[in-house]
Design a protein around this motif. Structure first.
Motif, PDB file in Angstrom:
ATOM      1  N   GLU A  44       0.817  -1.208   0.032  1.00 38.39           N
ATOM      2  CA  GLU A  44      -0.013   0.135  -0.014  1.00 38.39           C
ATOM      3  C   GLU A  44       0.767   1.327  -0.012  1.00 38.39           C
ATOM      4  O   GLU A  44       1.817   1.223   0.454  1.00 38.39           O
ATOM      5  N   GLU A  45       0.400   2.397  -0.663  1.00 37.67           N
ATOM      6  CA  GLU A  45       1.017   3.388  -0.468  1.00 37.67           C
ATOM      7  C   GLU A  45       0.232   4.242   0.694  1.00 37.67           C
ATOM      8  O   GLU A  45      -0.762   4.739   0.816  1.00 37.67           O
ATOM      9  N   ILE A  46       1.292   4.476   1.671  1.00 41.17           N
ATOM     10  CA  ILE A  46       0.947   5.238   2.911  1.00 41.17           C
ATOM     11  C   ILE A  46       1.591   6.353   3.056  1.00 41.17           C
ATOM     12  O   ILE A  46       2.875   6.636   3.077  1.00 41.17           O
ATOM     13  N   LYS A  47       0.823   7.449   3.111  1.00 42.97           N
ATOM     14  CA  LYS A  47       1.396   8.909   3.092  1.00 42.97           C
ATOM     15  C   LYS A  47       2.010   9.187   4.598  1.00 42.97           C
ATOM     16  O   LYS A  47       1.147   8.954   5.543  1.00 42.97           O
ATOM     17  N   GLY A  48       2.881   9.743   4.883  1.00 40.35           N
ATOM     18  CA  GLY A  48       3.597  10.065   6.171  1.00 40.35           C
ATOM     19  C   GLY A  48       2.859  11.210   6.988  1.00 40.35           C
ATOM     20  O   GLY A  48       2.478  10.955   8.061  1.00 40.35           O
ATOM     21  N   LEU A  49       2.633  12.374   6.457  1.00 41.11           N
ATOM     22  CA  LEU A  49       2.073  13.293   7.043  1.00 41.11           C
ATOM     23  C   LEU A  49       0.651  13.131   7.715  1.00 41.11           C
ATOM     24  O   LEU A  49       0.252  13.388   8.851  1.00 41.11           O
ATOM     25  N   GLY A  50      -0.052  12.429   6.765  1.00 34.92           N
ATOM     26  CA  GLY A  50      -1.651  12.192   6.967  1.00 34.92           C
ATOM     27  C   GLY A  50      -1.747  11.171   8.200  1.00 34.92           C
ATOM     28  O   GLY A  50      -2.503  11.249   9.096  1.00 34.92           O
ATOM     29  N   THR A  51      -0.866  10.229   8.059  1.00 32.59           N
ATOM     30  CA  THR A  51      -0.812   8.920   9.017  1.00 32.59           C
ATOM     31  C   THR A  51      -0.409   9.375  10.233  1.00 32.59           C
ATOM     32  O   THR A  51      -0.941   9.045  11.449  1.00 32.59           O
ATOM     33  N   GLY A  52       0.690  10.402  10.179  1.00 34.18           N
ATOM     34  CA  GLY A  52       1.350  10.911  11.534  1.00 34.18           C
ATOM     35  C   GLY A  52       0.361  11.758  12.099  1.00 34.18           C
ATOM     36  O   GLY A  52       0.353  11.640  13.410  1.00 34.18           O
ATOM     37  N   TRP A  53      -0.313  12.697  11.409  1.00 32.44           N
ATOM     38  CA  TRP A  53      -1.221  13.488  12.067  1.00 32.44           C
ATOM     39  C   TRP A  53      -2.370  12.789  12.786  1.00 32.44           C
ATOM     40  O   TRP A  53      -3.016  13.010  13.818  1.00 32.44           O
ATOM     41  N   TYR A  54      -2.836  11.631  11.978  1.00 29.65           N
ATOM     42  CA  TYR A  54      -3.982  11.000  12.444  1.00 29.65           C
ATOM     43  C   TYR A  54      -3.558  10.397  13.893  1.00 29.65           C
ATOM     44  O   TYR A  54      -4.239  10.426  14.901  1.00 29.65           O
ATOM     45  N   ALA A  55      -2.413   9.676  13.862  1.00 25.49           N
ATOM     46  CA  ALA A  55      -2.012   9.229  15.158  1.00 25.49           C
ATOM     47  C   ALA A  55      -1.778  10.035  16.258  1.00 25.49           C
ATOM     48  O   ALA A  55      -1.878   9.989  17.550  1.00 25.49           O
ATOM     49  N   PHE A  56      -1.233  11.302  16.007  1.00 24.88           N
ATOM     50  CA  PHE A  56      -1.013  12.271  16.994  1.00 24.88           C
ATOM     51  C   PHE A  56      -2.405  12.710  17.492  1.00 24.88           C
ATOM     52  O   PHE A  56      -2.486  12.890  18.682  1.00 24.88           O
ATOM     53  N   SER A  57      -3.265  13.068  16.516  1.00 26.74           N
ATOM     54  CA  SER A  57      -4.516  13.469  17.242  1.00 26.74           C
ATOM     55  C   SER A  57      -5.341  12.577  17.979  1.00 26.74           C
ATOM     56  O   SER A  57      -6.153  12.690  18.816  1.00 26.74           O
ATOM     57  N   ARG A  58      -5.360  11.146  17.550  1.00 24.33           N
ATOM     58  CA  ARG A  58      -5.772   9.970  18.302  1.00 24.33           C
ATOM     59  C   ARG A  58      -5.018  10.104  19.783  1.00 24.33           C
ATOM     60  O   ARG A  58      -5.967  10.031  20.729  1.00 24.33           O
ATOM     61  N   ALA A  59      -3.919  10.000  19.782  1.00 24.58           N
ATOM     62  CA  ALA A  59      -3.164  10.061  21.094  1.00 24.58           C
ATOM     63  C   ALA A  59      -3.373  11.255  21.900  1.00 24.58           C
ATOM     64  O   ALA A  59      -3.126  11.210  23.350  1.00 24.58           O
ATOM     65  N   THR A  60      -3.727  12.355  21.505  1.00 24.94           N
ATOM     66  CA  THR A  60      -3.961  13.598  22.401  1.00 24.94           C
ATOM     67  C   THR A  60      -5.525  13.613  22.827  1.00 24.94           C
ATOM     68  O   THR A  60      -5.644  14.360  23.726  1.00 24.94           O
ATOM     69  N   GLN A  61      -6.159  12.839  22.427  1.00 30.86           N
ATOM     70  CA  GLN A  61      -7.555  12.922  22.719  1.00 30.86           C
ATOM     71  C   GLN A  61      -7.972  11.775  24.053  1.00 30.86           C
ATOM     72  O   GLN A  61      -7.207  10.730  24.178  1.00 30.86           O
ATOM     73  N   PRO A  62      -8.658  12.127  24.952  1.00 31.27           N
ATOM     74  CA  PRO A  62      -9.164  11.357  26.063  1.00 31.27           C
ATOM     75  C   PRO A  62      -9.733  10.107  25.322  1.00 31.27           C
ATOM     76  O   PRO A  62     -10.766  10.344  24.402  1.00 31.27           O
TER      77      PRO A  62
END
Length: 73
Positions: free
Chosen positions: A39-57
């Motif tokens: 699969e073609e996995i884009k870095g910025l989108g995946t990283g941003w999603y992980a960061f936003s999930r990690a910062t939410q309760p």
């Protein structure tokens, strides 16, 4: 005087969050590319999603987490 310390503390926490988010994004991206090599996995989108999930309760995350706390995928 106290205002200066609070401002400095806030700035330092912002720097820590950016560094931690960058490291988390790189780690998640590396694991995602290893799990899905074709699969073609884009870095910025995946990283941003992980960061936003990690910062939410955990209770406020949408979609809800499917992995129990402490388990690995």
């Amino acid at each position: 005087m106290i205002q200066q310390y609070v401002t400095l503390f806030t700035f330092l926490m912002l720097i820590v969050m950016v560094v931690e988010g960058t490291l988390l994004g790189m780690q998640v991206l590396k694991k995602a590319r290893a799990k899905f090599p074709d699969e073609e996995i884009k870095g910025l989108g995946t990283g941003w999603y992980a960061f936003s999930r990690a910062t939410q309760p955990r209770r406020m995350r949408v979609p809800k987490p499917r992995v129990k706390r402490g388990d690995t995928v």
